[in-house]
Design a protein around this motif. Structure first.
Motif, PDB file in Angstrom:
ATOM      1  N   ASP A 202       0.828  -1.076   0.125  1.00  0.00           N
ATOM      2  CA  ASP A 202      -0.020   0.171  -0.014  1.00  0.00           C
ATOM      3  C   ASP A 202       1.015   1.028   0.081  1.00  0.00           C
ATOM      4  O   ASP A 202       1.660   1.444   1.089  1.00  0.00           O
ATOM      5  N   PRO A 203       1.025   1.953  -0.902  1.00  0.00           N
ATOM      6  CA  PRO A 203       1.669   3.126  -1.275  1.00  0.00           C
ATOM      7  C   PRO A 203       1.616   4.219  -0.098  1.00  0.00           C
ATOM      8  O   PRO A 203       2.477   4.888   0.265  1.00  0.00           O
ATOM      9  N   GLU A 204       0.408   4.369   0.453  1.00  0.00           N
ATOM     10  CA  GLU A 204       0.099   5.594   1.396  1.00  0.00           C
ATOM     11  C   GLU A 204       0.709   5.040   2.880  1.00  0.00           C
ATOM     12  O   GLU A 204       1.404   5.781   3.409  1.00  0.00           O
ATOM     13  N   THR A 205       0.676   3.673   3.125  1.00  0.00           N
ATOM     14  CA  THR A 205       1.250   3.322   4.456  1.00  0.00           C
ATOM     15  C   THR A 205       2.593   2.567   4.553  1.00  0.00           C
ATOM     16  O   THR A 205       3.029   2.070   5.467  1.00  0.00           O
ATOM     17  N   ASP A 206       2.939   2.315   3.418  1.00  0.00           N
ATOM     18  CA  ASP A 206       4.052   1.200   3.321  1.00  0.00           C
ATOM     19  C   ASP A 206       4.106  -0.009   3.645  1.00  0.00           C
ATOM     20  O   ASP A 206       4.919  -0.481   4.473  1.00  0.00           O
ATOM     21  N   THR A 207       2.612  -0.340   4.048  1.00  0.00           N
ATOM     22  CA  THR A 207       2.491  -1.780   4.781  1.00  0.00           C
ATOM     23  C   THR A 207       1.857  -2.888   3.473  1.00  0.00           C
ATOM     24  O   THR A 207       1.387  -2.360   2.386  1.00  0.00           O
TER      25      THR A 207
END
Ligand SMILES: C=Cc1c(C(=O)O)[nH]c(=O)[nH]c1=O
Length: 312
Positions: A202-207
């Motif tokens: 997930d690019p927003e959360t680096d998760t």
């Protein structure tokens, strides 16, 4: 143009069907598939007992496909066997597939005995390729275990059956697997299951996008097309011609289905696209495949099945 196809005595009026695990967990979902333009359907891989599967989020749509680590959630074999038995009474002319996945040899054989002793008259898909059960290596990548499972199974199992395989990536693996499969009275081989243990972020959360297994899950959709084509083709070139191929992986339009049939597929399963577009996808795919066939001057699946050409 006619999309009729067959696997031995089993006739289907359309080459398309769902991939196991997609919109096939409940009676309602299965009925929706039955009422769609698909030629037949397969149930979610069953285990002896009902399973809740992995924690969510366990499925995510990707730019070019999907990632899933469902963890084999299902209602249990009895539920799907009940569905199949009532289905075949109501639709005697529409054979369906019952998928089973085992977590142990004992469970696999117990389920096979239950099915063997039942009045089920469709086809059984033994799933040797579930990549998402934590701690369980998938059978399809262990050749000795595959040999053992099939030897035990076919020592008593007489109903029409086939196997769902993971993707292979080495010609020596195709040779080895085909040499095993050719020893058994299989009606079909279904290639491929999802590309095991991919990872997306997930690019927003680096998760990692999905929760189970630190984000590792099977990859489906357009990413899978070239691997599916190669696996169908490789087994079509190596298996006894009595064993039919089912092509699964990367079908987003009629041309993708046409390509799997060129590679040797007698039936085409649809996973990610069906998950995202719903059963109406079969109406679009049917229209698009007919259009490709018309362009090529073909009227029947048998006109071009397995007719992939290579550069000389
Ligand atoms: C049966 C388990 C499978 C699953 C699952 O339930 O996690 N997902 C797949 O992509 N392929 C499977 O074979």
């Amino acid at each position: 143009t006619d999309l009729h196809t067959s696997i031995d005595e089993f006739q289907f009026d359309n080459v398309f069907m769902n991939a196991s695990g997609v919109r096939c967990y409940t009676k309602d979902e299965l009925d929706e598939l039955a009422e769609s333009d698909a030629g037949t359907l397969v149930t979610k891989s069953a285990t002896q007992a009902k399973r809740l599967g992995n924690p969510s989020p366990r499925y995510a749509r990707l730019e070019l496909g999907s990632i899933n680590s469902m963890g084999l959630p299902n209602e249990g074999l009895e539920y799907y066997l009940d569905y199949a038995l009532s289905f075949q009474k109501a639709h005697p002319d529409k054979p369906i597939f019952l998928s089973v996945a085992s977590l142990s040899m004992e469970e696999n054989l117990a389920m096979a005995h239950t099915i063997e002793d039942s009045d089920f008259n469709g086809l059984v898909e033994f799933n040797l390729s579930c990549p998402n059960v934590p701690g369980k290596p998938q059978t399809g990548y262990d050749f000795d275990r595959t040999q053992e499972v099939l030897t035990n199974l076919f020592s008593f199992f007489t109903k029409p059956a086939g196997v769902k395989l993971p993707p292979y990536f080495d010609l020596a693996q195709f040779d080895q697997m085909a040499a095993i499969l050719n020893q058994f009275p299989l009606k079909f081989v279904n290639s491929i299951n999802s590309l095991g243990n991919g990872l997306m972020i997930d690019p927003e959360t680096d998760t990692a996008l999905i929760k189970p297994k630190g984000g590792f899950g099977g990859i489906g959709g357009a990413y899978a097309k070239p691997i599916a084509l190669a696996n169908v083709r490789a087994f079509a070139q190596r298996l006894d011609p009595k064993i039919r191929l089912i092509g699964t992986g990367g079908v987003t339009n009629g041309r993708d289905a046409y390509d799997l049939i060129l590679a040797g597929a007698s039936l085409v399963q649809v996973g990610t696209l069906l998950q995202e577009e719903g059963p109406a996808a079969f109406t679009r795919l049917t229209r698009e495949l007919r259009a490709v066939m018309q362009t090529k001057g073909y009227n029947a699946i048998s006109d071009f099945k397995g007719q992939l050409k290579v550069l000389s």
